[in-house]
Design a protein around this motif. Structure first.
Motif, short mmCIF file in Angstrom:
data_model
loop_
_atom_site.label_atom_id
_atom_site.label_comp_id
_atom_site.label_asym_id
_atom_site.label_seq_id
_atom_site.Cartn_x
_atom_site.Cartn_y
_atom_site.Cartn_z
N VAL A 27 -8.74 -1.49 -1.68
CA VAL A 27 -8.67 -0.96 -0.32
C VAL A 27 -9.38 -1.99 0.55
CG1 VAL A 27 -9.32 0.89 1.25
CG2 VAL A 27 -8.70 1.44 -1.10
N ARG A 28 -8.67 -2.52 1.53
CA ARG A 28 -9.23 -3.62 2.33
C ARG A 28 -8.82 -3.46 3.79
NH1 ARG A 28 -12.51 -7.46 3.69
NH2 ARG A 28 -11.65 -9.48 4.13
N LEU A 29 -9.76 -3.72 4.69
CA LEU A 29 -9.49 -3.72 6.12
C LEU A 29 -9.03 -5.11 6.52
CD1 LEU A 29 -9.64 -2.27 8.89
CD2 LEU A 29 -11.96 -3.14 9.08
N ASP A 30 -7.82 -5.20 7.06
CA ASP A 30 -7.30 -6.47 7.57
C ASP A 30 -7.91 -6.68 8.95
OD1 ASP A 30 -5.91 -8.65 8.48
OD2 ASP A 30 -3.93 -7.87 7.97
N GLU A 31 -8.81 -7.62 9.06
CA GLU A 31 -9.54 -7.84 10.31
C GLU A 31 -8.65 -8.40 11.42
OE1 GLU A 31 -12.77 -10.27 9.00
OE2 GLU A 31 -13.74 -8.59 7.97
N ARG A 32 -7.55 -9.04 11.05
CA ARG A 32 -6.64 -9.58 12.07
C ARG A 32 -5.89 -8.47 12.81
NH1 ARG A 32 -2.59 -12.43 8.95
NH2 ARG A 32 -3.18 -10.84 7.45
N THR A 33 -5.43 -7.46 12.07
CA THR A 33 -4.61 -6.40 12.67
C THR A 33 -5.35 -5.09 12.85
OG1 THR A 33 -3.81 -5.67 10.50
CG2 THR A 33 -2.50 -7.36 11.64
#
Length: 59
Positions: A27-33
């Motif tokens: 589970v990862r937060l995409d910092e770009r979007t």
């Protein structure tokens, strides 16, 4: 930081996935979007948007 809607949707999807005896691998937060990317059982890829909506990605 993920939004409150993203957190609740991620929690719900993790519960559904583990009820099917599928492991949650990443589970990862995409910092770009600002979207959460959710990888489970090698073939399940889900993207959760900041408003809580989500989509299954079939590659």
């Amino acid at each position: 930081m993920p939004t409150e809607a993203e957190v609740w949707q991620c929690y719900t999807l993790c519960c559904w996935t583990t009820k099917l005896y599928k492991p949650v691998n990443l589970v990862r937060l995409d910092e770009r979007t600002g979207n959460i990317c959710f990888l489970a059982a090698e073939e399940i890829i889900i993207e959760i948007y900041p408003d809580g909506d989500w989509r299954y990605i079939n590659e």
